[in-house]
Design a protein around this motif. Structure first.
Motif, PDB file in Angstrom:
ATOM      1  N   GLU A 135       0.112  -1.111   0.045  1.00  0.00           N
ATOM      2  CA  GLU A 135      -0.140   0.290   0.192  1.00  0.00           C
ATOM      3  C   GLU A 135       0.638   1.208   0.045  1.00  0.00           C
ATOM      4  O   GLU A 135       0.962   1.996  -0.364  1.00  0.00           O
ATOM      5  N   ILE A 136       2.075   1.174   0.971  1.00  0.00           N
ATOM      6  CA  ILE A 136       2.800   1.942   1.313  1.00  0.00           C
ATOM      7  C   ILE A 136       3.462   2.429  -0.651  1.00  0.00           C
ATOM      8  O   ILE A 136       3.472   3.311  -1.675  1.00  0.00           O
ATOM      9  N   SER A 149       0.985   3.660  -3.275  1.00  0.00           N
ATOM     10  CA  SER A 149       0.571   5.014  -2.416  1.00  0.00           C
ATOM     11  C   SER A 149       1.790   6.282  -2.777  1.00  0.00           C
ATOM     12  O   SER A 149       1.383   7.527  -4.093  1.00  0.00           O
ATOM     13  N   ILE A 185       1.798   6.071  -7.217  1.00  0.00           N
ATOM     14  CA  ILE A 185       0.564   7.244  -7.670  1.00  0.00           C
ATOM     15  C   ILE A 185       0.567   8.063  -7.112  1.00  0.00           C
ATOM     16  O   ILE A 185       0.638   9.432  -8.254  1.00  0.00           O
ATOM     17  N   THR A 186       1.585   8.931  -6.180  1.00  0.00           N
ATOM     18  CA  THR A 186       2.097  10.437  -6.106  1.00  0.00           C
ATOM     19  C   THR A 186       2.684  10.500  -6.667  1.00  0.00           C
ATOM     20  O   THR A 186       3.009  12.046  -7.364  1.00  0.00           O
TER      21      THR A 186
END
Length: 67
Positions: A14-15, A18, A21-22
């Motif tokens: 998940e980290i 994210s 994506i950022t």
């Protein structure tokens, strides 16, 4: 916990997702407004995340006493 369970630890994925994506959103906006190619930055972040994930998995499996 089996090796597959250790490799697919959801919090680490998940980290990494994210962060990727950022990075992609930032690079798309930066390239749109400035016209400067940002593909090298995207590749660098992707390679870093993959290598970090591999090293963390190997370290957790084969060197449990390292911190």
């Amino acid at each position: 916990m089996s090796l597959v369970d250790k490799l697919l630890m959801p919090r680490k994925l998940e980290i990494a997702g994210s962060v990727m994506i950022t990075t992609l959103w930032f690079c798309i906006g930066f390239q749109y407004y400035t016209g400067i190619e940002t593909i090298k930055m995207v590749k660098t972040v992707f390679i870093y995340l993959v290598l970090d994930y591999i090293w963390t998995s190997v370290k957790r499996e084969f060197f449990p006493n390292l911190r």
